[in-house]
Design an enzyme around this catalytic site. Structure first.
Site, PDB file in Angstrom:
ATOM      1  N   ASP A 139       0.793  -1.187   0.079  1.00 39.93           N
ATOM      2  CA  ASP A 139      -0.006  -0.099  -0.273  1.00 39.93           C
ATOM      3  C   ASP A 139       0.825   1.105   0.068  1.00 39.93           C
ATOM      4  O   ASP A 139       0.613   2.135  -0.573  1.00 39.93           O
ATOM      5  CB  ASP A 139      -0.905  -0.080   1.171  1.00 39.93           C
ATOM      6  N   ASP A 179       6.995   3.797   3.368  1.00 39.99           N
ATOM      7  CA  ASP A 179       7.230   4.871   4.471  1.00 39.99           C
ATOM      8  C   ASP A 179       8.724   4.680   4.741  1.00 39.99           C
ATOM      9  O   ASP A 179       9.462   5.724   4.102  1.00 39.99           O
ATOM     10  CB  ASP A 179       6.388   4.424   5.803  1.00 39.99           C
ATOM     11  N   LYS A 235       5.520   8.076   0.705  1.00 34.87           N
ATOM     12  CA  LYS A 235       5.729   9.232   1.614  1.00 34.87           C
ATOM     13  C   LYS A 235       6.989   9.925   1.612  1.00 34.87           C
ATOM     14  O   LYS A 235       7.915   9.299   1.660  1.00 34.87           O
ATOM     15  CB  LYS A 235       5.487   8.690   3.261  1.00 34.87           C
ATOM     16  N   PHE A 282      -0.333  10.814   8.349  1.00 37.40           N
ATOM     17  CA  PHE A 282      -1.042   9.689   8.450  1.00 37.40           C
ATOM     18  C   PHE A 282      -2.073   9.612   7.539  1.00 37.40           C
ATOM     19  O   PHE A 282      -3.186  10.312   7.788  1.00 37.40           O
ATOM     20  CB  PHE A 282      -1.066   9.233   9.958  1.00 37.40           C
ATOM     21  N   VAL A 283      -2.186   8.550   6.474  1.00 40.53           N
ATOM     22  CA  VAL A 283      -3.308   8.521   5.676  1.00 40.53           C
ATOM     23  C   VAL A 283      -4.015   7.275   5.879  1.00 40.53           C
ATOM     24  O   VAL A 283      -3.285   6.284   6.395  1.00 40.53           O
ATOM     25  CB  VAL A 283      -2.901   8.712   4.276  1.00 40.53           C
ATOM     26  N   ASP A 290      -5.098   1.523   6.991  1.00 43.82           N
ATOM     27  CA  ASP A 290      -5.500   1.515   8.313  1.00 43.82           C
ATOM     28  C   ASP A 290      -5.318   2.573   9.612  1.00 43.82           C
ATOM     29  O   ASP A 290      -4.063   2.823   9.429  1.00 43.82           O
ATOM     30  CB  ASP A 290      -5.775   0.197   8.991  1.00 43.82           C
ATOM     31  N   ARG A 345     -10.178   0.936   6.468  1.00 46.32           N
ATOM     32  CA  ARG A 345      -9.617   0.382   5.306  1.00 46.32           C
ATOM     33  C   ARG A 345     -10.732   0.397   3.906  1.00 46.32           C
ATOM     34  O   ARG A 345     -10.115   0.205   2.882  1.00 46.32           O
ATOM     35  CB  ARG A 345      -9.187  -1.117   5.220  1.00 46.32           C
TER      36      ARG A 345
END
Ligand code: IMP
Ligand code: MG
Length: 168
Positions: free
Chosen positions: A94, A97, A125, A146-147, A153, A159
């Protein structure tokens, strides 16, 4: 919650990525390895747009625990992984980071003897990366927020949102 990327924009971009992947592999069979649970929605939309013979399997990797958003050690559960020796792998996650998940999983799958490996992430990110790994396919670069949504989630919630939202 603020919408960062809406449903239509995601759909368009996933379609573009699917075209690029289909062109790269050019009818060769691939094994898509999706990272549970976050890649669930992205991978299910992506694979339906691939014009290739596709196998799908999963690994679980967890670095975020409970209610905290601080990364810990990465646990790899490969009990759902078939024999990938000699196969073309597309590893799908997904979000990139720190890069810890993607770089650890990439070496893990290489050690299992796959023929070659490509990586696809929906989000990346900016300004957070600690491990030098370049995803081969990336949907969107996003700021350090924070997404949630579209598979991502917070404490296993959100989600199912069809868009990417920024959590307050
Ligand atoms: P990395 O190992 O630091 O690159 O983190 C990747 C994993 O952390 C992803 O697979 C996500 O599950 C999770 N993660 C990182 N940032 C976010 C976020 O903004 N929202 C939800 N999950 C995130
Ligand atoms: Mg994840």
């Amino acid at each position: 919650m603020k919408t960062l990327i809406d449903e239509e924009t995601i759909k368009k971009r996933v379609t573009e990525i699917a075209k690029l992947i289909s062109a790269e592999f050019n009818c060769q069979p691939i094994t898509v390895v999706a990272v549970l649970t976050g890649a669930l929605i992205f991978v299910s939309d992506l694979v339906r747009l691939l014009n290739l013979p596709v196998r799908i399997c999963f690994v679980r990797a967890s670095s975020y625990r409970g209610e905290t958003t601080v990364p810990g050690d990465l646990n790899i559960d490969s009990s759902m992984l078939p024999d990938i020796q000699g196969r073309n792998i597309l590893l799908v996650d997904d979000i990139l980071d720190s890069g810890h998940t993607l770089s650890k999983l990439t070496s893990y799958l290489k050690d299992k003897g796959c023929k070659n490996i490509r990586t696809a992430v929906l989000l990346r990110k900016i300004g957070r990366q600690e491990h030098p790994i370049e995803p081969d396919y990336c949907g969107f670069e996003i700021p350090d927020k924070f997404v949630v949504g579209y598979g991502l989630d917070y404490n296993d919630e959100y989600r199912n949102l069809p868009f990417i939202g920024e959590l307050d």
